[in-house]
Design a protein around this motif. Structure first.
Motif, short mmCIF file in Angstrom:
data_model
loop_
_atom_site.label_atom_id
_atom_site.label_comp_id
_atom_site.label_asym_id
_atom_site.label_seq_id
_atom_site.Cartn_x
_atom_site.Cartn_y
_atom_site.Cartn_z
N VAL A 194 10.82 84.62 13.37
CA VAL A 194 12.25 84.74 14.06
C VAL A 194 12.01 84.80 15.28
CG1 VAL A 194 14.27 86.11 13.93
CG2 VAL A 194 13.11 85.74 11.89
N GLU A 195 11.09 85.18 15.91
CA GLU A 195 11.02 85.06 17.43
C GLU A 195 11.74 86.22 18.28
OE1 GLU A 195 8.26 83.76 18.06
OE2 GLU A 195 8.15 81.76 17.15
N THR A 196 12.98 86.31 17.98
CA THR A 196 13.70 87.18 18.76
C THR A 196 15.21 87.49 18.44
OG1 THR A 196 14.85 87.44 21.21
CG2 THR A 196 15.20 85.41 20.16
N VAL A 197 16.00 88.26 18.80
CA VAL A 197 17.07 88.98 18.26
C VAL A 197 18.09 87.78 18.50
CG1 VAL A 197 16.58 91.18 18.88
CG2 VAL A 197 18.02 89.96 20.33
N GLU A 198 19.36 88.11 17.56
CA GLU A 198 20.48 86.88 17.38
C GLU A 198 21.03 86.73 18.84
OE1 GLU A 198 24.81 86.11 15.10
OE2 GLU A 198 23.77 87.95 14.89
N ARG A 199 21.29 87.50 19.62
CA ARG A 199 22.00 87.25 20.84
C ARG A 199 21.12 86.28 21.85
NH1 ARG A 199 21.56 89.64 25.48
NH2 ARG A 199 20.55 91.64 24.63
N THR A 200 19.78 86.69 21.90
CA THR A 200 19.01 85.99 22.89
C THR A 200 18.31 84.83 22.18
OG1 THR A 200 17.18 87.40 22.20
CG2 THR A 200 18.36 88.00 23.94
N SER A 201 18.61 84.45 20.87
CA SER A 201 18.02 83.22 20.39
C SER A 201 18.53 81.90 20.78
CB SER A 201 18.31 83.26 18.90
OG SER A 201 17.47 82.40 18.10
#
Length: 289
Positions: free
Chosen positions: A165-172
């Protein structure tokens, strides 16, 4: 929030190789002309892992068709021509190195009709044929959300399927290529379990890209809801001048809090720490699970 200092803290120290095993791995890869994500993505654990005789093969060439801003792998509109001998060469390398747990990953290949799925299948099959009893972990791309090709890889019989997934929703949208969606990645993990409940799944999150701790916990919850078995969390380290800068160095105690939180939800295994990466000590966490 404490002001960010660009100087790396004391806990981010990489050690040089100490054993002959590192040089054996390096020579084997060179002799067979194989790529690893260890070197292509400038992983800080290369010395340690190769000393232990573990590595992550990178198939489908070393040019990615996506341009995620955290990654040092070269990218272009089209990838390299596929090497039909690569599956056999990866299997041979695993045999020469005596690997009982083989990890493969790849660049994204949006330029191929099947996104590289059949090549994954061939690699998995060749590894198992050449190395009876070996476990195979496949860290896969999203295949542009195409479930047909995802099922092809599942049916090849890897023991673990990982997708990050790599990162959270906001920073994706800032961190990842525009074709790599946060919810698409969650769906990939969910679909693996939907089509083959018995296969172990795994995902990874990078910290230090501007995310908040509550956002990380929400992403952990979503991965747990998608029935992910193994979770890894590590510190983002900028691998090149064109990549995103580090926003924060996450202290070990924060990793411990997040690890405790994930374990409280019921993940089978959780690895969290500054140098943890998606394939870091993968065999150990497979056994733990």
């Amino acid at each position: 929030m404490q002001e960010f200092s660009p100087q790396k803290p004391g806990w981010l120290k990489v050690r040089p190789p100490k054993t002959e095993k590192y040089h054996i791995v390096k020579k084997t890869l060179a002799d067979l002309g194989l790529n690893t994500v260890c070197t292509s993505a400038k992983c800080p654990n290369t010395f340690e892992c190769w000393d232990r005789g573990s590595l992550t093969f990178m198939i489908l060439g070393n040019v990615c068709t996506r341009a995620c801003r955290f990654c040092a792998v070269a990218h272009a509109r089209r990838g390299q021509e596929l090497d039909p001998e690569e599956p056999a060469l990866v299997a041979e390398a695993a045999h020469r190195l005596g690997l009982s747990y083989v990890v493969i990953t790849s660049v994204d290949r949006d330029d191929l009709d099947d996104y590289g799925a059949e090549h994954y299948v061939a690699c998995i099959q060749e590894i198992k044929k050449r190395n009876p009893g070996a476990r195979v972990e496949a860290i896969i791309p999203d295949f542009s959300g195409n479930v047909y090709y995802l099922r092809k890889v599942i049916d090849a019989g890897p023991d673990v399927i990982a997708h990050n997934v790599e990162t959270v929703e906001r920073t994706s949208p800032t961190v990842r290529d525009r074709r790599a969606g946060y919810y698409r990645s969650i769906d990939v993990l969910r679909n693996v379990k939907r089509y083959e409940p018995g296969v172990k799944t795994k995902s990874s999150i990078m910290l230090g890209l501007g995310e908040e701790e509550d956002e990380v916990k929400e992403t952990i919850r979503r991965m747990h809801e998608a029935r992910v078995d193994v979770l890894t969390m590590g510190q983002y380290l900028c691998p090149g001048e064109t990549c995103l800068p580090v926003q924060r160095y996450v202290p070990p105690e924060e990793f411990e809090r997040l690890k405790d939180f994930a374990e409280s939800l019921g993940f089978g295994a959780v690895a969290a720490g500054p140098f943890v990466r998606s394939s870091y000590r993968a065999a150990d966490y497979f056994r733990e699970r």
